[in-house]
Design an enzyme around this catalytic site. Structure first.
Site, PDB file in Angstrom:
ATOM      1  N   GLY A  70      41.191  21.847  50.173  1.00  0.00           N
ATOM      2  CA  GLY A  70      40.852  22.938  50.095  1.00  0.00           C
ATOM      3  C   GLY A  70      42.089  23.990  50.983  1.00  0.00           C
ATOM      4  O   GLY A  70      42.197  24.814  50.480  1.00  0.00           O
ATOM      5  N   LYS A 114      49.723  20.617  54.039  1.00  0.00           N
ATOM      6  CA  LYS A 114      48.877  21.045  54.529  1.00  0.00           C
ATOM      7  C   LYS A 114      49.122  23.058  54.848  1.00  0.00           C
ATOM      8  O   LYS A 114      50.104  23.071  56.184  1.00  0.00           O
ATOM      9  CB  LYS A 114      48.045  20.676  56.288  1.00  0.00           C
ATOM     10  CG  LYS A 114      47.282  21.225  56.341  1.00  0.00           C
ATOM     11  CD  LYS A 114      46.212  20.030  57.245  1.00  0.00           C
ATOM     12  CE  LYS A 114      44.953  20.596  57.694  1.00  0.00           C
ATOM     13  NZ  LYS A 114      44.226  19.552  58.914  1.00  0.00           N
ATOM     14  N   ARG A 156      52.307  16.402  56.130  1.00  0.00           N
ATOM     15  CA  ARG A 156      51.596  15.255  56.708  1.00  0.00           C
ATOM     16  C   ARG A 156      52.494  13.809  55.773  1.00  0.00           C
ATOM     17  O   ARG A 156      52.596  14.170  54.619  1.00  0.00           O
ATOM     18  CB  ARG A 156      50.118  14.852  56.321  1.00  0.00           C
ATOM     19  CG  ARG A 156      49.548  16.019  56.769  1.00  0.00           C
ATOM     20  CD  ARG A 156      47.982  16.171  57.644  1.00  0.00           C
ATOM     21  NE  ARG A 156      47.375  16.201  55.997  1.00  0.00           N
ATOM     22  CZ  ARG A 156      45.746  15.947  56.086  1.00  0.00           C
ATOM     23  NH1 ARG A 156      45.097  15.886  57.274  1.00  0.00           N
ATOM     24  NH2 ARG A 156      45.137  15.831  54.956  1.00  0.00           N
ATOM     25  N   ARG A 199      40.594   9.354  51.023  1.00  0.00           N
ATOM     26  CA  ARG A 199      38.917   9.269  52.000  1.00  0.00           C
ATOM     27  C   ARG A 199      37.588   9.386  51.218  1.00  0.00           C
ATOM     28  O   ARG A 199      37.365   8.498  50.400  1.00  0.00           O
ATOM     29  CB  ARG A 199      38.707  10.507  52.260  1.00  0.00           C
ATOM     30  CG  ARG A 199      39.796  11.389  53.118  1.00  0.00           C
ATOM     31  CD  ARG A 199      39.964  12.829  52.782  1.00  0.00           C
ATOM     32  NE  ARG A 199      40.518  13.464  51.996  1.00  0.00           N
ATOM     33  CZ  ARG A 199      41.072  14.281  53.586  1.00  0.00           C
ATOM     34  NH1 ARG A 199      40.222  14.725  54.523  1.00  0.00           N
ATOM     35  NH2 ARG A 199      42.839  14.838  53.907  1.00  0.00           N
ATOM     36  N   ASP A 246      33.868  13.051  54.535  1.00  0.00           N
ATOM     37  CA  ASP A 246      35.441  13.728  53.581  1.00  0.00           C
ATOM     38  C   ASP A 246      36.662  13.112  55.266  1.00  0.00           C
ATOM     39  O   ASP A 246      38.179  13.392  54.464  1.00  0.00           O
ATOM     40  CB  ASP A 246      35.022  15.075  53.404  1.00  0.00           C
ATOM     41  CG  ASP A 246      35.154  15.279  54.439  1.00  0.00           C
ATOM     42  OD1 ASP A 246      33.909  15.612  54.939  1.00  0.00           O
ATOM     43  OD2 ASP A 246      35.624  16.644  54.866  1.00  0.00           O
TER      44      ASP A 246
HETATM   45  P1  AMP Z   1      37.790  20.672  57.176  1.00  0.00           P
HETATM   46  O1  AMP Z   1      36.524  20.347  58.566  1.00  0.00           O
HETATM   47  O2  AMP Z   1      39.527  21.081  57.426  1.00  0.00           O
HETATM   48  O3  AMP Z   1      38.044  18.747  57.969  1.00  0.00           O
HETATM   49  O4  AMP Z   1      37.576  21.238  56.110  1.00  0.00           O
HETATM   50  C1  AMP Z   1      35.957  21.038  55.378  1.00  0.00           C
HETATM   51  C2  AMP Z   1      36.905  21.233  53.784  1.00  0.00           C
HETATM   52  O5  AMP Z   1      36.808  22.769  53.973  1.00  0.00           O
HETATM   53  C3  AMP Z   1      37.971  20.800  53.156  1.00  0.00           C
HETATM   54  O6  AMP Z   1      37.551  20.616  51.937  1.00  0.00           O
HETATM   55  C4  AMP Z   1      39.007  21.342  53.001  1.00  0.00           C
HETATM   56  O7  AMP Z   1      40.088  21.565  52.305  1.00  0.00           O
HETATM   57  C5  AMP Z   1      38.339  22.825  53.762  1.00  0.00           C
HETATM   58  N1  AMP Z   1      38.995  24.092  53.929  1.00  0.00           N
HETATM   59  C6  AMP Z   1      39.014  24.385  55.509  1.00  0.00           C
HETATM   60  N2  AMP Z   1      39.902  24.631  55.610  1.00  0.00           N
HETATM   61  C7  AMP Z   1      40.122  25.273  54.800  1.00  0.00           C
HETATM   62  C8  AMP Z   1      40.863  26.664  54.520  1.00  0.00           C
HETATM   63  N3  AMP Z   1      41.549  27.726  55.481  1.00  0.00           N
HETATM   64  N4  AMP Z   1      41.253  27.292  53.379  1.00  0.00           N
HETATM   65  C9  AMP Z   1      40.684  26.131  52.278  1.00  0.00           C
HETATM   66  N5  AMP Z   1      40.253  25.199  52.973  1.00  0.00           N
HETATM   67  C10 AMP Z   1      40.028  25.214  53.483  1.00  0.00           C
HETATM   68 MG    MG Z   2      38.410  17.655  56.927  1.00  0.00          MG
END
Ligand code: AMP
Ligand code: MG
Length: 522
Positions: free
Chosen positions: A103, A123, A193, A200, A270
């Site tokens: 995301g 990122k 990164r 994953r 994930d």
């Molecule tokens: P995480 O909890 O950071 O592992 O993220 C879980 C999901 O949310 C993944 O698909 C990330 O890419 C997405 N995600 C987290 N933060 C953001 C953001 N600021 N914008 C878009 N997607 C996000």
């Molecule tokens: Mg993640």
């Protein structure tokens, strides 16, 4: 100009999303979507990991160049490369969440240097088809945490993704840190990164969940070809060996976490690397007082699913989900179940062996299980700093009396006044047993100390230390960022000039947001 040897495989060999527009959507029959990073208003490099830059073959001139800054903040696409976001799903906090995907991570390209393959990923470089309801951006606070910690973990000898650079985007990003209606603007940042691959468990899960066995097979075959080539050509047996190797690597990773007191915080499927690397540094934390039940993640406060003591079990739970995803290619449950059972049998063995090393025991005795479980209990009777305790324990000599041994470790206690009565007795008993156990060892005190100090770090990125760096960086001061980056390159060395960091968490940090309380907001 940068001089890179590009060797893209992921976006060349795997099926791409046929739609090229950057709109949020479900992406099917594909492993990724092409996407261009967002231009930023005023990019500024804050830090480049000299160690990582060297691994990738960047010269000092290249690092200082405009091109470096522009490519690694997403403002310039390197010639003949095609950035993309990966499609994956995942179980979040035990529940299937469907499509998640990159995301806010955008893969730039893969490069080869010194016979090693690296994928480079930004990122926080803007939205992708997988951004769901969020903005695809990252803030300075969480970027500093990922940047410093992933490099620190590498130097601790823990399998991990790494980081090449940390930059400010020059844009403001709105975040509600504690999800309590107090949103505020923060500085936007971008981390580049690196890893051999960012695949994953969730990349395989999403395809299995959609019944897309064709793409699943293509992805698994790709993974084996590029990352597990020792396993041979694709076949059912190879898929089983692949799962066994992922199980072994994941076990190794989590044993390292337990050894250094690292709590990941969000072990969703994930966030589980197929290569057994620590990935996605979010609301992670380091044990200060040793506590099985601790998690820094306030989003997980109620059930504490991802608490320190549960991490090895959660890896197993996640491996079950991966086994389910691989099943359509194997069509037999038994070999997969056998590997899951093997994990369960193997874990206590490797755990005890790791703890023996932390305790300076180089022979093995059956009673070691009890010595270790008694220690885990006694460590939690009064708040005892994990890092300081194990580091000081190396000073204990075989000839010491119980009182002498206690004197050597007592700096690890947070509340010395509690060290009386039952607690004192329990510690004396444990020290007595430990000293007796040491008599079975042939290693000299000196040799024992050296070996213990090689597995018990003196310096880790304590939660409050990262927060101090963040507070300074918010004000435009990066001296501490540099200092901690240097300190954490040699976590097992004495480094007397940094002795002030070999200290318990200060009292002000006990319940402070960012120090002991972190949310997923980043
Ligand atoms: P995480 O909890 O950071 O592992 O993220 C879980 C999901 O949310 C993944 O698909 C990330 O890419 C997405 N995600 C987290 N933060 C953001 C953001 N600021 N914008 C878009 N997607 C996000
Ligand atoms: Mg993640």
């Amino acid at each position: 100009m940068l001089n890179l040897i590009i060797k893209d495989t992921f976006n060349k060999e795997l099926p791409a999303d046929s739609i090229q527009e950057n709109t949020r959507r479900q992406v099917t029959e594909a492993c990724f979507s092409f996407v261009t990073p967002k231009k930023t208003s005023n990019p500024k490099m804050l830090h480049v990991s000299d160690e990582m830059a060297k691994e990738l073959g960047f010269s000092a001139e290249e690092i200082a160049s405009e091109a470096f800054k522009n490519v690694f903040t997403g403002n310039e696409v390197y010639p003949n490369t095609y950035p993309y976001a990966m499609c994956y799903g995942g179980h979040q906090f035990g529940h299937w969440a469907g499509q998640l995907g990159d995301g806010r991570a955008i893969n730039l390209f893969e490069i080869v240097y010194n016979n090693k393959n690296w994928a480079l990923q930004l990122k926080g470089a803007g939205e992708t088809p997988y951004s769901r309801t969020a903005d695809g951006l990252a803030v300075l606070r969480s970027s500093i945490r990922e940047y410093l910690c992933s490099e620190a973990m590498y130097h601790l000898g823990v399998p991990t993704t790494r980081a090449l650079s940390l930059a400010l985007s020059g844009d403001q990003v709105l975040r509600d840190v504690m999800y309590d209606g107090n949103a505020a603007y923060e500085k936007g940042a971008i981390v580049c990164r690196t890893a051999e691959s960012f695949l994953r468990f969730g990349n395989y899960q999403i395809l299995a969940a959609r019944g897309d066995v064709k793409t699943l097979k293509t992805l698994v075959d790709y993974t084996i070809k590029h990352h597990f080539s020792n396993l041979g050509n694709p076949s059912k047996e190879t898929y089983v060996s692949f799962f066994k190797e992922v199980a072994d690597r994941s076990l190794e990773m989590v044993i390292h976490w337990q050894r250094v007191g690292f709590v990941h915080g969000v072990m969703n499927t994930d966030n589980m690397s197929i290569l057994g690397l620590t990935i996605d540094y979010g609301p992670y934390g380091w044990l200060e007082g040793y506590d099985d039940g601790w998690t820094p993640n306030t989003t997980d406060n109620t059930h504490k699913r991802y608490r320190y003591g549960a991490q090895p079990e959660i890896v197993l739970w996640n491996l079950y989900q991966l086994a389910n995803a691989l099943y359509p290619l194997i069509e037999e449950a038994e070999p997969l179940e056998a590997i899951l059972e093997y994990y369960q049998e193997k874990f206590p063995e490797v755990y005890i062996q790791m703890m023996r090393e932390k305790l300076g025991l180089f022979s093995s005795k059956e009673t070691d299980d009890k010595l270790v479980s008694d220690l885990e209990e006694v460590l939690q009777k009064t708040e005892t700093d994990m890092t300081i305790f194990f580091r000081l324990l190396a000073n204990v000599s075989k000839k010491d009396t119980v009182q002498e041994a206690i004197k050597k470790i007592e700096k690890a206690f947070y509340t010395p006044s509690e060290f009386v009565d039952e607690i004192k007795l329990a510690w004396e008993k444990w020290c007595q047993n430990y000293l007796e156990r040491l008599q079975n060892e042939t290693t000299s005190d000196k040799e024992k100390k050296a070996k213990m100090n090689a597995v018990n770090p003196k310096y880790v990125l304590r939660n409050y230390m990262a927060q101090l760096v963040i507070d300074d960086a918010d004000k435009g001061n990066y001296t501490l960022l540099n200092e901690l980056y240097e300190l954490l390159k040699k976590p097992y060395d004495e480094q007397p000039k940094y002795e002030k960091w070999f200290a318990k968490r200060p009292e002000w940090a006990r319940n402070k947001v960012g120090c002991s309380m972190l949310s997923c907001s980043s």
